[in-house]
Structures are given as structure tokens and as C-alpha cells.
Design a protein around this motif. Structure first.
Motif, mmCIF file in Angstrom:
data_model
loop_
_atom_site.group_PDB
_atom_site.id
_atom_site.type_symbol
_atom_site.label_atom_id
_atom_site.label_comp_id
_atom_site.label_asym_id
_atom_site.label_seq_id
_atom_site.Cartn_x
_atom_site.Cartn_y
_atom_site.Cartn_z
ATOM 1 N N ILE A 184 0.836 -1.206 0.000
ATOM 2 C CA ILE A 184 0.000 0.000 0.000
ATOM 3 C C ILE A 184 0.868 1.253 0.000
ATOM 4 C CG2 ILE A 184 -1.484 1.365 1.544
ATOM 5 C CD1 ILE A 184 -3.044 -1.113 2.159
ATOM 6 N N ILE A 185 2.078 1.165 0.558
ATOM 7 C CA ILE A 185 2.984 2.317 0.596
ATOM 8 C C ILE A 185 3.122 2.926 -0.798
ATOM 9 C CG2 ILE A 185 5.369 3.055 1.019
ATOM 10 C CD1 ILE A 185 5.541 0.718 3.051
ATOM 11 N N PHE A 186 3.368 2.082 -1.786
ATOM 12 C CA PHE A 186 3.576 2.575 -3.154
ATOM 13 C C PHE A 186 2.327 3.275 -3.676
ATOM 14 C CE2 PHE A 186 3.177 2.017 -7.730
ATOM 15 C CZ PHE A 186 4.367 2.567 -8.181
ATOM 16 N N PHE A 187 1.177 2.650 -3.511
ATOM 17 C CA PHE A 187 -0.041 3.204 -4.082
ATOM 18 C C PHE A 187 -0.552 4.405 -3.292
ATOM 19 C CE2 PHE A 187 0.164 -1.184 -5.555
ATOM 20 C CZ PHE A 187 0.027 -0.991 -6.923
ATOM 21 N N THR A 188 -0.253 4.451 -1.997
ATOM 22 C CA THR A 188 -0.584 5.636 -1.215
ATOM 23 C C THR A 188 0.226 6.833 -1.706
ATOM 24 O OG1 THR A 188 -1.093 4.329 0.747
ATOM 25 C CG2 THR A 188 -0.590 6.642 1.094
ATOM 26 N N GLY A 189 1.531 6.621 -1.896
ATOM 27 C CA GLY A 189 2.371 7.694 -2.406
ATOM 28 C C GLY A 189 1.962 8.131 -3.792
ATOM 29 N N LEU A 190 1.647 7.160 -4.653
ATOM 30 C CA LEU A 190 1.214 7.489 -6.010
ATOM 31 C C LEU A 190 -0.075 8.304 -5.982
ATOM 32 C CD1 LEU A 190 1.642 7.077 -9.058
ATOM 33 C CD2 LEU A 190 0.302 4.965 -8.863
ATOM 34 N N SER A 191 -1.028 7.871 -5.158
ATOM 35 C CA SER A 191 -2.288 8.596 -5.038
ATOM 36 C C SER A 191 -2.066 10.017 -4.534
ATOM 37 C CB SER A 191 -3.223 7.843 -4.082
ATOM 38 O OG SER A 191 -4.415 8.548 -3.861
ATOM 39 N N ALA A 192 -1.188 10.167 -3.554
ATOM 40 C CA ALA A 192 -0.916 11.493 -3.001
ATOM 41 C C ALA A 192 -0.255 12.403 -4.032
ATOM 42 C CB ALA A 192 -0.027 11.369 -1.763
ATOM 43 N N MET A 193 0.686 11.869 -4.800
ATOM 44 C CA MET A 193 1.356 12.677 -5.819
ATOM 45 C C MET A 193 0.379 13.111 -6.921
ATOM 46 S SD MET A 193 4.512 13.206 -4.979
ATOM 47 C CE MET A 193 5.023 13.889 -6.558
ATOM 48 N N ILE A 194 -0.464 12.187 -7.364
ATOM 49 C CA ILE A 194 -1.451 12.546 -8.389
ATOM 50 C C ILE A 194 -2.418 13.597 -7.844
ATOM 51 C CG2 ILE A 194 -3.351 11.681 -9.804
ATOM 52 C CD1 ILE A 194 -1.911 9.002 -9.940
ATOM 53 N N SER A 195 -2.834 13.423 -6.604
ATOM 54 C CA SER A 195 -3.729 14.405 -5.987
ATOM 55 C C SER A 195 -3.085 15.778 -5.938
ATOM 56 C CB SER A 195 -4.109 13.960 -4.570
ATOM 57 O OG SER A 195 -4.839 12.756 -4.589
ATOM 58 N N ALA A 196 -1.781 15.814 -5.624
ATOM 59 C CA ALA A 196 -1.072 17.085 -5.581
ATOM 60 C C ALA A 196 -1.052 17.746 -6.961
ATOM 61 C CB ALA A 196 0.358 16.868 -5.085
ATOM 62 N N VAL A 197 -0.783 16.956 -7.991
ATOM 63 C CA VAL A 197 -0.769 17.502 -9.356
ATOM 64 C C VAL A 197 -2.143 18.059 -9.714
ATOM 65 C CG1 VAL A 197 -0.490 16.916 -11.794
ATOM 66 C CG2 VAL A 197 1.093 15.983 -10.101
ATOM 67 N N LEU A 198 -3.185 17.337 -9.354
ATOM 68 C CA LEU A 198 -4.543 17.797 -9.660
ATOM 69 C C LEU A 198 -4.878 19.068 -8.897
ATOM 70 C CD1 LEU A 198 -6.406 14.360 -9.624
ATOM 71 C CD2 LEU A 198 -5.925 15.771 -11.632
ATOM 72 N N ASN A 199 -4.514 19.108 -7.607
ATOM 73 C CA ASN A 199 -4.817 20.299 -6.813
ATOM 74 C C ASN A 199 -4.114 21.529 -7.350
ATOM 75 O OD1 ASN A 199 -4.949 18.583 -3.573
ATOM 76 N ND2 ASN A 199 -6.444 18.715 -5.202
ATOM 77 N N VAL A 200 -2.849 21.366 -7.723
ATOM 78 C CA VAL A 200 -2.083 22.491 -8.248
ATOM 79 C C VAL A 200 -2.711 23.014 -9.534
ATOM 80 C CG1 VAL A 200 0.145 23.108 -9.282
ATOM 81 C CG2 VAL A 200 0.072 21.853 -7.126
ATOM 82 N N ARG A 201 -3.372 22.132 -10.280
ATOM 83 C CA ARG A 201 -4.048 22.528 -11.512
ATOM 84 C C ARG A 201 -5.517 22.854 -11.302
ATOM 85 N NH1 ARG A 201 0.438 20.353 -12.628
ATOM 86 N NH2 ARG A 201 1.455 20.599 -14.663
ATOM 87 N N GLY A 202 -5.893 23.027 -10.056
ATOM 88 C CA GLY A 202 -7.227 23.515 -9.751
ATOM 89 C C GLY A 202 -8.317 22.474 -9.769
ATOM 90 N N HIS A 203 -7.978 21.188 -9.746
ATOM 91 C CA HIS A 203 -8.989 20.136 -9.758
ATOM 92 C C HIS A 203 -9.025 19.488 -8.380
ATOM 93 C CE1 HIS A 203 -11.565 17.136 -11.791
ATOM 94 N NE2 HIS A 203 -11.058 16.315 -10.892
ATOM 95 N N PHE A 204 -10.168 19.555 -7.713
ATOM 96 C CA PHE A 204 -10.257 19.110 -6.325
ATOM 97 C C PHE A 204 -11.250 17.971 -6.107
ATOM 98 C CE2 PHE A 204 -8.945 23.495 -6.432
ATOM 99 C CZ PHE A 204 -7.852 23.515 -5.562
ATOM 100 N N ALA A 205 -12.130 17.753 -7.058
ATOM 101 C CA ALA A 205 -13.205 16.784 -6.845
ATOM 102 C C ALA A 205 -12.669 15.358 -6.746
ATOM 103 C CB ALA A 205 -14.240 16.886 -7.954
ATOM 104 N N ALA A 206 -11.880 14.937 -7.746
ATOM 105 C CA ALA A 206 -11.417 13.546 -7.785
ATOM 106 C C ALA A 206 -10.606 13.157 -6.544
ATOM 107 C CB ALA A 206 -10.613 13.293 -9.061
ATOM 108 N N PRO A 207 -9.652 13.972 -6.094
ATOM 109 C CA PRO A 207 -8.901 13.586 -4.890
ATOM 110 C C PRO A 207 -9.773 13.468 -3.643
ATOM 111 C CG PRO A 207 -7.700 15.260 -6.108
ATOM 112 C CD PRO A 207 -9.062 15.176 -6.726
#
Length: 588
Positions: free
Chosen positions: A189-212
Motif C-alpha cells: 500500500i505504501i507505493f499506491f498511497t504515495g502514487l495517489s498522493a502525488m497525483i492528488s497534488a498535481v490535480l490540486n495544483v491545476r485547480g482540480h479538487f473533486a477527484a482527490p
């Protein structure tokens, strides 16, 4: 992994400690760090700014996140209830102990660094680079995937050693083997938790908040479905010993937990395409400025490392108390979830509203305004949380029996959990006040100060764990650990207020103390009314599930009504603001 313990504020969303429990939000101004110990403001729970055209309005984003947070909390709580009912206390303790490990290691690898250092860097590169930070982000994601993959492989290889240390000396070999068996499948889960967090960060920085915000719901639904399949195929584990857990049972429940996080990470990929981000493999670690990241992350690692050491110690202590209807790891975690739920609904709402104002005032040198906002925040938080703390203290056993009893989670297990919840009542308010003080430091760009306060407080908390584990019986171990938490939260708040007073001047503590005395009186009256009604209701001190639910509804309603009426008669000014704030939170 919903429901982890002591996840750092830098990696949690809406106050929930689990790695999969929400999006990671960017700072209001997106400013970059300037020097070690003076990182940018933390991103969690800050109203979104709409970093891109996809972001929409702040009100709209806040509504989406509030709705996602509320639904995620409800479904996540159902998930934890079902885990307890499916596995019971003994097997559930081993499962929960294994489930903590990926959260702890993720935090040390990425959690605090991501939100306090990497996200501000992403924001800065998005503003400064001609390609909107696309190349930098691709390189960062590539480096993160490789690093997380290697770290995960190493941790999984070392699983027997890690679980043997965390399980403690008081556990049986069969119990330790079961924790290790769960860990083999849960640690990835460590890998997929980190991956999810990084993708969420990219989305947030680009103004997308719903999916995360909504992706963790997918995770919880997968685990809920896993529990359902487990019960259909194997039944509950009531009466089973650790050595009775077959490879099939272990593979199903642990594999389903891993699959939940995989589903969460994959569920974010369509949103990446929606914001126009193309993820290409670009291996160029030297271009990332890792030396700067390391310098900025130093104090955050101290902060996070101290918290994770505390998690390690408390899990080790509670593992030794597992079995014989003692409240241990699973019960302690369930109570912590209830504590954080109150904090998330109330405390985080106050912080979200005040942090931008305090940050703006601090940037302009208006420290009197920072002080006024902080004192107002403390009054609001205490006023809102007081009836919840009273309800936990008066109705700890009925609440636990209503929520957790069933399946393999026996009445005795639920009763023991209720005892821990009674103690947790004294932790609810100090927890939120200490967080509020921490956010005041963030508004002053004082992450270094936060770390310097947090580290000795956590060390004292660990000392409390060790001393209480020696003094108390195993049946009271979880209650003792919760008491140590409450004392450490209170100590953190007191030290933080003293340091803040030196930093920004008067904190209007006289007016705060006056308001708190009125709140205390209202809480005492409400508690007495709740106890009286509880005495008159059927079920007494050992209610069954139906009578426990009746006690929660009737006595809990009495506590709330009496508190509100008494507070109004005492002219607690914040009471109307609290009612409006909660209505808006639930309405969204």
C-alpha cells in the motif's frame, strides 16, 4: 488506509489521519519556501484557490470538498465497523497493527514533505516555467515512482523484522506470525498511497479538487465489499485464534485492503487527463533540486518522525494487551477515529476559515489581528466541541455498543471500547486547540517552531505510554494510552500559547478564559442532565445494542439541547456562530 493513527497534520485532510482520506490542498498564495525552517504555509484544509481553469470558484470547490469529506467519513466509518465485526478484536488487532505500518512508512518517506515542501515547489514551477511546470512535474513523478517502488520493496522484504519489533514481547508467536502474514500483502500500500498522493497534488495544483476528495470513497467501498465477501465465504472470525487464520482468509482480507488503495490510485488517472496533464517517463533526478528539498524538509522530518515513533510505541504496547476482551489496537483506533471525526467537523472548519485571515494579517505585520483571530478561533472551537466531549464522556459505552458491537466484535469488546471513549472525551478539546495554535504558527511561517514544540511533547507522550503501560493492567492499557494523548495535547496547547504570546503579543486570554468558564458551566449542566436521563432509561450501565441506541438518541439529544439552552442563557456569544457553521458544513 482509513483510520491511521497520528498521521501528521501535513498529510491529513480534514483532520482525518488515514493516508487515503482526502485531497492535499495547496497554500493560498502558492508562495515558495524561503529558508530552512520557514516553509510555505501548509496546504491541508486551506480553501482552494483554483490553480487552473478547471478549478472553478472557491465556494464551489469548498462545497465539493465538504461533501466529499462528509461522505468519505461516513463510508470510512462503516468500513471500520465492518472490519471489527468481520475480524473481531483479536484478529482485528493483528490486522490493524499491520495496517499501521504502510501509513507510518509513507509518512516518513513522503507525507509531510509532500504537502509542506513539494506542493509549494510545484506551484512555483507552474507559475514560473514556460510549460506551466509540466516537465518538472513529469520528472518529479518519475522520481517519486522509482523511490516509492524501491522503498516499498525493501520494506516488504523486511516485513518479518518490522512486525516482530512492533508486535512486542507480550504477544504469542502465532499472533506475530499473523501480523507478518497480513503485512506481506498490506505493505505494498505504501507505493499506491504515495502514487495517489502525488497525483492528488498535481490535480490540486491545476485547480482540480473533486477527484482527490472522492477517490478515497472508492477505496472504502472496495474494503467494505471485501468484508462482505469474507463473511459470505468464511463467516466471521468469532472465537478463532490467530493460528486458525488460513492463508485463504488472510489473502482475502489483506488483498482486498491492498486492492482498495490500488483502486483509489487508478481512479485518479482519468482526472489527470481531464486537466490536460500527460504523464511521460522522464528520469532526471539532478534537475529536481533535491538538495533544496532536503534542506526544506529537515524540520518536517523531525516533526513527522517524532509522531511516527509515538505510533510505533503505542501499537507495540497495545499489541501486548490484545485478547481476553481487552481494548487494544483495534479499539484504540476506533476511538481515535471518533475523536478525529469531532475535530474534523468542528476544529478543521474553524481553522479553514481563520488560516487565510491570520496568514494575511501576519504577512502585513498586523499581529494584533492574528491574536484576535486566534482567540476567536479558540472560543469557537471549545464552544462547538464541548457538547461532543460531554456526550463521549457520559455515553461512551452506549456509543461504542451501538456502533461497534456485532459479528465477531463481542459485547465485551464494545464495552471495553466504550471505556476508552470515556477517557478520550478529555482529549477532544485539547487536540483541536493545539492544532489551532499550530496553524497560528503556520500563518507566521513558523514550521521550525512547530517542530521544536512538537518533538519534546511527543517524547513526553511516549514516556507516558511507557510508564502507564507498566502501571496499569492490560485491560486498561488503551485507556491509559488515550489519557497520555490527552495530556500531551494539553501540554502542546499550553506551550504553544506561551510561545505565541512572546511572538505576537497579548492573546486576549482573559476574554478567552471568561468565555471558557461559561462553556464549562454549560457543559457541566448538560452532563448532569445527560446522566439523569441515562439513569431513567432502560439498559443501565450494561445496555444491549437496542437499549444502547435508545440511550444515545435520548440522552445525547438531551445533552445537546440542555447545552445549547444553558449556553444561550449564559450569553455565550459564539453559540450562534457554531450553530451556523455546523449547518453550513452539513448543508454543503
Amino acid at each position: 488506509m482509513s483510520g491511521g493513527l497520528y498521521r501528521s497534520a501535513h498529510a491529513a485532510s480534514d483532520g482525518d489521519p488515514g493516508p487515503s482520506d482526502g485531497a492535499i490542498l495547496i497554500s493560498v498564495d502558492g508562495s515558495a519556501p524561503t529558508a530552512a525552517g520557514d516553509e510555505a504555509l501548509p496546504p491541508e484544509d486551506v480553501p482552494p484557490t483554483g490553480g487552473g481553469t478547471e478549478g472553478g470558484s472557491t465556494a464551489g470547490n469548498s462545497a465539493i470538498m465538504a461533501a466529499g469529506s462528509l461522505v468519505s467519513r461516513i463510508i470510512g466509518f462503516v468500513r471500520n465497523m465492518l472490519i471489527g465485526m468481520t475480524l473481531g478484536a483479536g484478529i482485528g488487532d493483528a490486522y490493524t497493527s499491520a495496517q499501521f505500518l504502510p501509513g507510518q512508512i509513507y509518512e516518513l518517506l513522503l507525507g509531510g514533505i509532500l504537502s509542506s515542501v513539494l506542493i509549494p515547489l510545484l506551484v512555483r514551477r507552474r507559475k514560473a516555467d514556460p510549460d506551466g511546470g509540466l516537465l518538472f512535474t513529469q520528472r518529479l513523478l518519475t522520481f517519486a515512482v522509482v523511490t516509492l517502488g524501491v522503498a516499498t520493496a525493501l520494506v516488504v522484504t523486511a516485513a518479518p523484522v518490522i512486525t516482530a519489533i512492533q508486535s512486542g514481547d507480550g504477544t504469542t508467536p502465532a499472533y506475530r506470525d499473523l501480523v507478518t502474514a497480513f503485512a506481506w500483502l498490506i505493505l505494498p500500500i505504501i507505493f499506491f498511497t504515495g502514487l495517489s498522493a502525488m497525483i492528488s497534488a498535481v490535480l490540486n495544483v491545476r485547480g482540480h479538487f473533486a477527484a482527490p476528495m472522492w477517490a478515497p470513497i472508492l477505496n472504502n467501498l472496495v474494503v467494505i465489499a471485501t468484508c462482505g465477501v469474507f463473511i459470505v465465504v468464511f463467516g466471521t472470525t468469532k472465537g478463532l485464534r490467530p493460528e486458525d487464520m488460513t492463508p485463504g482468509r488472510i489473502a482475502l482480507i489483506a488483498g482486498g485492503t491492498l486492492l482498495g488503495m490500488v483502486a483509489q490510485a487508478l481512479g485518479l488517472l482519468p482526472a489527470l487527463r481531464k486537466v490536460g496533464f500527460a504523464w511521460k517517463w522522464r528520469w532526471a533526478p539532478r534537475s529536481l533540486g533535491l538538495g533544496e528539498v532536503g534542506r526544506l524538509a529537515g524540520w518536517m522530518l523531525c516533526y513527522v518522525g517524532a509522531n511516527q515513533l509515538a505510533v510505533f510505541v503505542v501499537v507495540r504496547v497495545l499489541n501486548s494487551a490484545s485478547g481476553k476482551n481487552n481494548a487494544s489496537v483495534l479499539a484504540f483506533n476506533n476511538v481515535y477515529l471518533l475523536t478525529m471525526m469531532a475535530h474534523g467537523i468542528i476544529g478543521v472548519s474553524v481553522m479553514t476559515a481563520l488560516l487565510p485571515k491570520m496568514s494575511a494579517a501576519a504577512a502585513e505585520g498586523r499581529y494584533a489581528d492574528v491574536s484576535a483571530d486566534l482567540s476567536r478561533g479558540i472560543r469557537l472551537t471549545v464552544t462547538a466541541l464541548a457538547p461532543i466531549a460531554v456526550a463521549y464522556g457520559v455515553l461512551g459505552v452506549p456509543i461504542a455498543v451501538t456502533l461497534f458491537q456485532g459479528g465477531a466484535f463481542t459485547y465485551e469488546d464494545a464495552f471495553a471500547t466504550g471505556t476508552v471513549l470515556v477517557v478520550a472525551a478529555f482529549a477532544v478539546i485539547p487536540l483541536s486547540v493545539s492544532y489551532l495554535c499550530t496553524y497560528a504558527f503556520y500563518s507566521l511561517q513558523g514550521n521550525k517552531t512547530v517542530a521544536l514544540i512538537n518533538v519534546p511533547v511527543v517524547l513526553l507522550r511516549i514516556a507516558g505510554y511507557v510508564v502507564l503501560a507498566e502501571v496499569l493492567s492490560k485491560s486498561m492499557a488503551a485507556a491509559g494510552m488515550t489519557a497520555a494523548n490527552a495530556v500531551s495535547y494539553l501540554l502542546s496547547a499550553i506551550i504553544s500559547l506561551a510561545v505565541l504570546r512572546r511572538r505576537i503579543g497579548r492573546l486576549n486570554l482573559a476574554s478567552v478564559a471568561g468565555a471558557l468558564l461559561k462553556v464549562l458551566l454549560a457543559a457541566v449542566v448538560a452532563g448532569a442532565a445527560g446522566l439523569l436521563v441515562l439513569h431513567l432509561l432502560p439498559g443501565g450501565d450494561t445496555p444491549g445494542r437496542l437499549t444502547a441506541a435508545l440511550q444515545v438518541v435520548v440522552a445525547g439529544g438531551t445533552i445537546m439541547v440542555v447545552y445549547l439552552v444553558t449556553a444561550a442563557l449564559l450569553r455565550v456569544r459564539e453559540i450562534n456562530q457554531v450553530v451556523g457553521m455546523v449547518r453550513r458544513k452539513l448543508g454543503r
